[in-house]
Design an enzyme around this catalytic site. Sequence first.
Site, PDB file in Angstrom:
ATOM      1  N   GLY A  58      27.961   6.116   2.766  1.00  0.00           N
ATOM      2  CA  GLY A  58      27.785   5.359   3.791  1.00  0.00           C
ATOM      3  C   GLY A  58      28.532   5.828   5.224  1.00  0.00           C
ATOM      4  O   GLY A  58      28.952   4.956   5.984  1.00  0.00           O
TER       5      GLY A  58
ATOM      6  N   TYR B 271      26.839 -11.180  -3.714  1.00  0.00           N
ATOM      7  CA  TYR B 271      27.572 -10.503  -3.143  1.00  0.00           C
ATOM      8  C   TYR B 271      29.117 -10.114  -3.625  1.00  0.00           C
ATOM      9  O   TYR B 271      29.662  -9.418  -3.769  1.00  0.00           O
ATOM     10  CB  TYR B 271      27.310 -10.403  -1.716  1.00  0.00           C
TER      11      TYR B 271
END
Length: 303
Positions: A22, A175
């Site tokens: 990322g 999450y």
Amino acid sequence: MARRWSLEDMPDLTGVVALVTGGNAGLGLATVRQLLARGAHVVVASRSVERGEAAVAGLGPQRGTAEVLPLDLADLESVRLHAKEVSARHTRLDLLVNNAGIMMVPPGVTRDGFERQFGTNHLGHFALTGHLVDLVTAAPAGRVVTVSSQAHRVGTLDPAAHEAPGEGYRKVRAYGTSKLANLLFTYELQRRLAARGSRALALAAHPGTAGTGLSDHLFPARLRRLQPVFRRLTQSADDGALPTLRAATDPGALGGQYFGPDRLNQQRGRPVVVSSSEVSYDPEAARDLWQRSEELTGVSYPG
């Protein structure tokens, strides 16, 4: 009082080979910027090579060099091919930064059928690290740094966390569970590296509350006007990346340490060693997760 850690404390990284998942945006790009500025060669892993190359070009002249390679952590075949390409290009990996992730997204599954937050944030990085761990241990002082979150405190030890979400799906809990898995993985990886007699280290970090694009989707259209207010209350991506950078480069850091901001209940500030939740240190839970992760990904680590 000891001086607080800052970018000035980062050592020269000439000759260091790093990989940042990322690395094309947000915390990842901020991490890449500082590694390059100190002379590292950085593999920027990005779902889109075009976006990755544009992001690196936007950094301007740097002392180090960068190469952009495709990686989709939600696709285990993409993870395998990415690792194969990295291994073909490099004989060692001094630093692996498991940074990429998705946050509190609506229900969905990865290409392999896993709940997509757990599948991307944990299983994708578990598989990537497993494919590349021999390169990390081949480095004189290799490190694996995995980015977690304060949200790990709402995560659970759910053996079905990888399954496609059903009616009871809660995106915040899912999450948090993926971020708890990041910590369980880090601490177990450190134990396994030490047992092998490896000099490589596994560490973790969290950014506090950082205003990056990762959280933009949390605001529905009717509340979008509040986004600028939220951004003013949070750290920048550059500040949010400091704990990761300290974990990655501080010569005094120890395996199994967890870095986060030092102020406002770890929401902002300079990076220091912090503690994670009690359950994150449970070695039995970590071993169970490790075994399950090997079975789900088909990736086994060397003994």
